[in-house]
Design a protein around this motif. Structure first.
Motif, PDB file in Angstrom:
ATOM      1  N   PRO A 165       0.837  -1.208   0.000  1.00 43.30           N
ATOM      2  CA  PRO A 165       0.000   0.000   0.000  1.00 43.30           C
ATOM      3  C   PRO A 165       0.874   1.261   0.000  1.00 43.30           C
ATOM      4  O   PRO A 165       2.022   1.217   0.428  1.00 43.30           O
ATOM      5  N   HIS A 166       0.346   2.329  -0.526  1.00 46.35           N
ATOM      6  CA  HIS A 166       1.030   3.620  -0.433  1.00 46.35           C
ATOM      7  C   HIS A 166       0.015   4.660  -0.011  1.00 46.35           C
ATOM      8  O   HIS A 166      -1.193   4.467  -0.191  1.00 46.35           O
ATOM      9  N   ASN A 167       0.505   5.777   0.536  1.00 49.14           N
ATOM     10  CA  ASN A 167      -0.427   6.871   0.781  1.00 49.14           C
ATOM     11  C   ASN A 167       0.222   8.202   0.481  1.00 49.14           C
ATOM     12  O   ASN A 167       1.233   8.561   1.046  1.00 49.14           O
TER      13      ASN A 167
ATOM     14  N   CYS B 215       4.907   9.833  -0.818  1.00 49.06           N
ATOM     15  CA  CYS B 215       4.276   8.789  -0.023  1.00 49.06           C
ATOM     16  C   CYS B 215       4.554   9.086   1.436  1.00 49.06           C
ATOM     17  O   CYS B 215       5.677   9.409   1.809  1.00 49.06           O
TER      18      CYS B 215
ATOM     19  N   MET C 122       4.362   6.902   3.791  1.00 47.32           N
ATOM     20  CA  MET C 122       5.090   5.826   4.438  1.00 47.32           C
ATOM     21  C   MET C 122       6.525   6.327   4.338  1.00 47.32           C
ATOM     22  O   MET C 122       7.152   6.270   3.271  1.00 47.32           O
TER      23      MET C 122
ATOM     24  N   HIS D 291       9.310   4.818   2.622  1.00 50.46           N
ATOM     25  CA  HIS D 291       9.246   4.843   1.155  1.00 50.46           C
ATOM     26  C   HIS D 291       9.777   6.171   0.620  1.00 50.46           C
ATOM     27  O   HIS D 291      10.610   6.205  -0.285  1.00 50.46           O
TER      28      HIS D 291
ATOM     29  N   MET E 254      10.432   8.157  -3.052  1.00 49.24           N
ATOM     30  CA  MET E 254       9.043   8.214  -3.508  1.00 49.24           C
ATOM     31  C   MET E 254       8.464   9.604  -3.214  1.00 49.24           C
ATOM     32  O   MET E 254       7.610   9.793  -2.338  1.00 49.24           O
TER      33      MET E 254
END
Ligand SMILES: [Cu+2]
Length: 472
Positions: free
Chosen positions: A398-400, A454, A456, A459, A464
């Motif tokens: 998952p990414h956010n 992202c 996270m 990440h 990212m």
């Protein structure tokens, strides 16, 4: 989530040579010490005190330095702090009144402070390359022109943000306004911020940081203490849940699965309260809920559960102990705050989030973050739709995505409208593996270079992150 075996398999199949060892990105599996749950009272970070107040501005002065914190009962842990506090003191701001914070970096390494969710000039945003070097200081100015919201401040120097936040560089920033106050929601001691995070801590109290080592972070902290208990009155409380974890997501519910009212999201109040029995909280996100403890007899102990945890230490977040009766004249009105009209979108962009196994980095649109490159040229005053895709199905990650400067509206996820706390103003949104999310966003008020990344943080630390430049 990806496990080590999957990754080794993948790496072997792909024959990939990782510039950054993959086991460091993805983590291993051992666990920390078992500490008795609910052995410590909830700590509520103190309110930060301004050193000076002018007619327009509250001035704060904060040292950034290593200190000791008692995370495990009776054990001192070395942490990184704002003014020696873990987490940092809570800054209370009023809409329309400026806050200026001078951070003095007394650490050996550089840092940056970003006020997450704030609408501020680029020079005060905490761009990941706008470093406060060791021994230097920087003043950030926050105009507080946006609506009341649960913001937070945290470290953001590129590559070190993940470890610095993990080691303690985070604090909460509550922006209040009159419109919100007039609603009659629970306030004062009944308005409580709760910063949730996980940590890998050994029996000697040492915080172990491994980039991507989320599987080893099996101790949950609320406001810096392991699985605390919180003595509450039998009345309504406004609880502001923050996810300050680098990678962990939570699905929160009360032990008796009774309902409560969601009232706020990242950027402030929802249009109307939403009755729910649980909600998801991804890294960087905030969810505000009003829980009414008056339905419980005095003596009740109610655990807050995380249904995404896999063992007791990651399932039991904290415990509410109803210890006394109380009068309560607070209320949750049927209408909270209408969503801002963001205008008609004229630009559509697509953004793809993916783990690049060849390079051992998480990337956006195939590129590792480069501060010398502008990834999105944006005209000031435009409304846009961004389609954010998460291409990580093999492995499934998952990414956010978090956008600096703005609060956006989430239109849909995999074509379906969103609900719950995602019906409010958002600055961070989760995109499931293989899924996509569309957001509507207006770029207004400030020009310059800001990042999107992202949240996270393990990440984003590998790359990212992208840069957008907003120009007239
Ligand atoms: Cu990610």
């Amino acid at each position: 989530m990806l496990n080590r075996r999957d990754l080794i398999k993948l790496t072997a199949v792909g024959g990939a040579v990782a510039a950054f060892p993959l086991e460091r990105i993805m983590g291993g599996g051992e666990s920390g010490p078992r500490v008795a749950a609910f052995a410590t009272a909830l700590h509520i970070p103190p309110a930060a005190k301004p050193v000076h107040q002018s007619a327009t501005t509250d001035f704060y002065f904060v040292g950034v330095h290593e200190a000791e914190a008692e995370i495990l009962p009776g054990v001192k842990s070395k942490v990184l702090t704002y003014d020696g506090k873990f987490p940092g003191a809570t800054i209370h701001a009023k809409r329309g009144r400026e806050v200026a914070v001078t951070y003095v970096n007394a650490m050996a390494e550089s840092t940056v402070v970003h006020l997450h969710g704030a609408h501020v000039a680029a020079a005060s945003d905490g761009h990941p390359t706008d470093l406060i070097k060791s021994g230097d200081q920087k003043q950030y100015r926050y105009p507080n022109t946006q609506q009341a919201a649960s913001l937070w401040y945290h470290a953001h120097a590129h590559h070190s943000e993940a470890e610095q936040v993990y080691r303690g560089l985070a604090g909460m920033y509550l922006l209040h306004d009159e419109a919100e106050r007039s609603l009659g929601l629970p306030e004062g001691e009944f308005d409580v911020p709760l910063l949730l995070r996980d940590v890998h801590i050994d029996a000697a109290g040492k915080l172990v940081y491994t980039a991507g080592g989320f599987e080893e972070r099996r101790t949950l902290l609320v406001n810096g203490r392991v699985q605390p208990y919180f003595r509450v009155s039998a009345r309504k409380y406004r609880l502001r849940f923050y996810n300050g974890s680098n990678e962990r997501a939570y699905r929160l519910r009360l032990a008796d699965t009774s309902s409560f009212q969601l009232i706020g999201s990242d950027g402030g109040l929802l249009p109307a309260p939403v009755t729910a029995t649980s909600f998801d909280l991804w890294p960087g996100e905030r969810v505000e809920a009003v829980i009414d403890f008056s339905r419980y007899p005095v003596g009740t102990q109610l655990v807050l559960f995380n249904d995404l945890g896999d063992v007791e230490s990651t399932q039991q977040v904290m415990r509410f102990d109803v210890t006394r009766t109380a009068t309560d004249d607070s209320r949750v009105p049927a209408v909270l705050r209408p969503l801002q009209d963001l205008g008609t979108p004229t630009v559509h962009r697509e953004v793809e989030l993916k783990l690049d196994l060849q390079r051992g980095a998480f990337v956006i649109d195939g590129r590792i973050f480069d501060p010398a490159r502008v990834d999105q040229q944006i005209k000031l005053g435009t409304t846009e739709i961004w389609t954010i895709r998460n291409a990580d199905t093999q492995p499934s990650i998952p990414h956010n995505l978090h956008l600096h400067l703005v609060q956006f509206q989430v239109l849909d996820r995999n074509g379906k409208p969103v609900g719950g706390h995602e019906s409010g103003p958002k600055d961070t949104v989760t995109i499931p593996p293989g899924g996509n999310v569309r957001i509507k966003v207006r770029f207004d008020g400030h020009e310059g270079r800001y990042v999107y990344h992202c949240h996270m943080l393990d990440h984003s630390a590998t790359g990212m992150m992208g840069q957008m430049e907003i120009k007239r």
